[in-house]
Design an enzyme around this catalytic site. Structure first.
Site, mmCIF file in Angstrom:
data_model
loop_
_atom_site.group_PDB
_atom_site.id
_atom_site.type_symbol
_atom_site.label_atom_id
_atom_site.label_comp_id
_atom_site.label_asym_id
_atom_site.label_seq_id
_atom_site.Cartn_x
_atom_site.Cartn_y
_atom_site.Cartn_z
ATOM 1 N N GLN A 1 13.571 5.712 -46.697
ATOM 2 C CA GLN A 1 14.427 4.914 -47.607
ATOM 3 C C GLN A 1 15.775 4.577 -46.968
ATOM 4 O OE1 GLN A 1 13.230 7.970 -48.132
ATOM 5 N NE2 GLN A 1 14.664 9.308 -49.211
ATOM 6 N N TYR B 1 21.418 6.991 -37.862
ATOM 7 C CA TYR B 1 20.617 7.896 -38.670
ATOM 8 C C TYR B 1 20.725 9.303 -38.097
ATOM 9 C CZ TYR B 1 17.131 10.125 -41.390
ATOM 10 O OH TYR B 1 16.525 10.998 -42.264
ATOM 11 N N GLU C 1 12.372 12.449 -19.571
ATOM 12 C CA GLU C 1 13.609 12.200 -20.321
ATOM 13 C C GLU C 1 14.764 12.987 -19.674
ATOM 14 O OE1 GLU C 1 13.620 14.077 -24.106
ATOM 15 O OE2 GLU C 1 15.359 12.992 -24.861
ATOM 16 N N HIS C 2 14.587 14.301 -19.557
ATOM 17 C CA HIS C 2 15.559 15.153 -18.864
ATOM 18 C C HIS C 2 14.935 15.625 -17.560
ATOM 19 C CE1 HIS C 2 16.341 15.834 -23.252
ATOM 20 N NE2 HIS C 2 17.575 15.585 -22.868
ATOM 21 N N SER D 1 10.798 15.309 -27.414
ATOM 22 C CA SER D 1 11.716 15.535 -26.304
ATOM 23 C C SER D 1 10.999 16.193 -25.121
ATOM 24 C CB SER D 1 12.856 16.428 -26.795
ATOM 25 O OG SER D 1 13.905 16.447 -25.866
ATOM 26 N N ASP E 1 23.427 17.895 -23.415
ATOM 27 C CA ASP E 1 23.150 17.763 -24.845
ATOM 28 C C ASP E 1 24.439 17.733 -25.654
ATOM 29 O OD1 ASP E 1 20.434 17.745 -24.488
ATOM 30 O OD2 ASP E 1 20.183 19.892 -24.788
ATOM 31 N N GLN F 1 14.425 23.567 -23.991
ATOM 32 C CA GLN F 1 13.656 22.389 -24.355
ATOM 33 C C GLN F 1 12.567 22.740 -25.366
ATOM 34 O OE1 GLN F 1 14.332 19.281 -23.549
ATOM 35 N NE2 GLN F 1 12.719 18.784 -24.998
ATOM 36 N N HIS G 1 16.420 -34.032 -22.476
ATOM 37 C CA HIS G 1 17.269 -33.145 -21.677
ATOM 38 C C HIS G 1 17.940 -33.951 -20.552
ATOM 39 C CE1 HIS G 1 15.253 -29.913 -23.770
ATOM 40 N NE2 HIS G 1 15.931 -28.993 -23.115
ATOM 41 N N GLU H 1 9.839 -31.485 -15.810
ATOM 42 C CA GLU H 1 9.291 -30.694 -16.912
ATOM 43 C C GLU H 1 8.901 -31.573 -18.104
ATOM 44 O OE1 GLU H 1 11.630 -27.254 -17.994
ATOM 45 O OE2 GLU H 1 11.071 -26.183 -16.159
ATOM 46 N N ASN I 1 12.164 12.249 -37.661
ATOM 47 C CA ASN I 1 10.764 12.683 -37.635
ATOM 48 C C ASN I 1 9.835 11.472 -37.547
ATOM 49 O OD1 ASN I 1 10.718 11.498 -40.168
ATOM 50 N ND2 ASN I 1 10.832 13.436 -41.267
ATOM 51 N N HIS J 1 13.025 22.882 -29.273
ATOM 52 C CA HIS J 1 13.223 21.670 -30.083
ATOM 53 C C HIS J 1 12.089 21.448 -31.075
ATOM 54 C CE1 HIS J 1 16.890 19.737 -28.903
ATOM 55 N NE2 HIS J 1 16.618 19.848 -27.634
#
Lengths: 428, 428
Positions: free
Chosen positions: B186, B124, B322-323, B233, B356, B255, B415, B410, B209, B258
């Site tokens: 969708q 995506y 994250e970074h 981010s 990036d 940063q 088994h 068990e 988003n 963003h």
């Protein structure tokens, strides 16, 4: 058993359909208990242990003394068996360690990937009729190899407030750092939020009933990772005339005894074998202690005849079995080409139960078709891959312009500026 | 910017707290659209494209001609930049290939692990102000190396019914097999269930988003895997007097641009550096085209002074950025000891924007503290680890007794029986 001959491709999906669980009705229960454990901590845990396990426990942490007692209660035979299994699981999972991946992608641009342990993990081990100490091995052994610092184990107490000695023995043997007598939804909630007694963890592993399954799913909404989504256990066998019907039947039954919703499928290019296996299943079923369970699973099982190996492979790949036994003349054909399976068992002398316990592979595997998109538990399940980069003055001059062009084209001027400033600095 | 000096450990959690998104109000919308796409397929997709993207599209699949047109529209400079980035990303991700892990755990018991591609994946790529062709590189390049057979890309059309040429150019360059002009909920729903035009996939990758984030979460309830949970981010920089304030400021701002919810943190053992960075940020902010966005993120940013590297490390590990940029004299201390971070940038000439776009590491990384339990996207994200075992007649005799003892303990008699039958057969 349902015999199906030469099903057309259009019918595969419905033939191979798994039972779809409807969890909507228990979701509210799970959410309610999560909320209570989040706000009330240990007292909520104690309350639900009383309610669901029928026992009120003062100290839910298993003591040194309880562990000593458990060690005495486990027979030497079982201890030796557990130790051999541990040794094989260790060998196989230690071999999965990966070295640092280092690449200088452009002169002066050094990139590398390293794996570091998930620091805090939680293991859930169900109670009930089958004390799954084998699952303790499958989860705690790789966690120890990975170097996880905190390994918390939760398992429900029995009516006398104890955890099965074999579970305690194994947990102690494999470096579990804390063992708690807590089960079900309240255990998962406690490891998600943390209580005074039960540490919050970053990732939760282990099997469980539908309540535990839904609880683990809910845990992910609070930032906790889980090993994988769970569903009923499955076995698909592909076999031809070179297979031994009694062996095939015994493997189908060992899957069937797990639960009434176990999925059991035989695919074969031999109608004769299908008939013989059917007979053998009936014969062996009679003497099983868990006959009632296995019988129901077997009633839903499918024996599918197809014309050739190519069709069989395509059908199996569409199903994506958790356990896949290959007992055919040309076993390499399946080994080479199978795209979707959790763990594969090859040949007449490789029963699924070998992988469940001792061979060394992990038995925590993707069910419900998740073999298409998830790995079974392995060493990496207890690690995170982190990346590093170090760029020299020459390196930034080599790739700086490229970064500027791409950042500009994405409309991210500050990204560009971070490079421009550095390039200017180097030109002075 | 919020300056905080020597915060006590008790306050760390609240200082480092991320904004918690409340998705409850959009969950119903997402569920509704999923249901409609599941039952009505393409017509529902078209309906919501009209509604959300303001354009009614006849053929949602991008044609050969559209791709040719896009190739002509992308400048040679940008093409060259994309190709250098692709080459670096390829080098780094190809190096992550792992060989078959083979171990004979006991004589006659051969176990191995092999990785095989996830056959069908979906990417995506958001539309909007920043056309993220760099994300196409980060997802399609490793998918191609992994050998994924079907790589479907969905991205929303603009008002004229087109996808940004740089996205189409990059997708075509990196072996994407099908490109669709569909965005938002969708798109995720269509890749989850499949429609006549849009293939069902096994795993969905990519940013988006809040609607896309919730849709990806919902997709997991229908058997689809996702790359990782998403959040805003983040960048955390640790810097001391050896750092260049202008560089640090430019990284914080790259940063911040963003989104208004971007997380920007500087940790330093130097009060002087903190003051200088603050000044530089104000200066550089003035000239940024995305000033309005960056300004809001900067207003929430934190400049934290701590006494020494040891405390800094502990605080950073608690946050799990994250970074993570390291710009200190003793950078090795942080490189060696950091336990939780997505991607690490080391030294004065390693801006985050290098990672990036071009350095070769992946920019799809765990946010929101998920660096504690998730890897960033890497080659393994497109593969599943499968295990295999083959046991010989000698092998089953070596481990058979052990399996029998454990299965019996068990309470799983079938088994055990699967092994007993085989052992008996060998004794004749």
């Amino acid at each position: 058993m349902n015999k199906i001959y030469n099903p057309t491709k259009e019918t595969w999906q419905s033939i191979l359909k798994r039972p779809t669980a409807n969890f909507n009705d228990i979701e509210e229960t799970v959410k309610g208990i999560f909320k209570e454990v989040q706000t009330k901590g240990d007292s909520a845990v104690t309350k639900y242990t009383s309610l669901f396990d029928g026992i009120t426990i003062g100290n839910i942490e298993v003591s040194e003394n309880e562990i000593k007692e458990a060690i005495n209660l486990v027979s030497d035979d079982l201890k030796n068996a557990i130790q051999l299994a541990k040794s094989n699981i260790e060998k196989f999972h230690a071999a999965q360690k990966t070295a640092k991946v280092f690449v200088e992608t452009t002169e002066g641009v050094q990139c590398w990937q390293e794996k570091r342990p998930i620091q805090k993990i939680g293991l859930y081990i169900p109670g009930g009729t089958a004390p799954l100490f084998s699952t303790v091995l499958m989860l705690a052994v790789p966690a120890q190899i990975a170097g996880c610092q905190e390994v918390v184990l939760c398992s429900p107490p029995d009516k006398s407030g104890k955890i099965n000695p074999a579970i305690l023995y194994t947990a102690n043997l494999c470096g579990v750092t804390k063992i708690l007598k807590v089960g079900g939804i309240q255990a998962i909630a406690a490891m998600t939020f943390g209580t005074v007694t039960i540490p919050k963890v970053y990732k939760i592993f282990g099997p469980g009933n539908q309540f535990v399954t839904v609880a683990k799913q809910l845990a992910t909404q609070f930032g906790v990772a889980i090993d994988m989504p769970a569903g009923p256990s499955e076995l698909l066998i592909v076999a031809d005339d070179t297979a031994v019907p009694a062996f095939i039947a015994s493997d189908l039954l060992s899957q069937a005894e797990h639960g009434t919703d176990s999925q059991v499928i035989l695919v074969s290019t031999s109608k004769e074998l299908i008939d013989k296996v059917e007979e053998e299943v009936q014969k062996q079923l009679e003497v099983l202690p868990r006959k009632a369970i296995a019988e129901k699973a077997i009633a839903n099982s499918k024996l599918i005849f197809v014309e050739n190996d190519k069709i069989a492979l395509e059908l199996i790949d569409e199903y994506g079995p958790e356990h896949f036994i290959i007992s055919t003349k040309d076993e390499d054909f399946y080994v080479r080409n199978i795209g979707n399976a959790g763990s594969v068992f090859i040949g007449n002398y490789t029963p699924e139960s070998a992988g469940d316990y001792v061979s060394g592979t992990n038995h925590t595997l993707p069910t419900n078709g998740y073999a298409k998109n998830y790995s079974g538990v392995n060493l990496d399940s207890f690690l995170k891959a982190m990346t590093f980069q170090k760029i020299s003055e020459i390196g930034i001059q080599n790739i700086g312009k490229t970064i500027e062009i791409m950042a500009e084209a994405e409309g991210l001027q500050a990204h560009k500026n971070a490079v421009t400033l550095r390039l200017k600095d180097l030109k002075i």
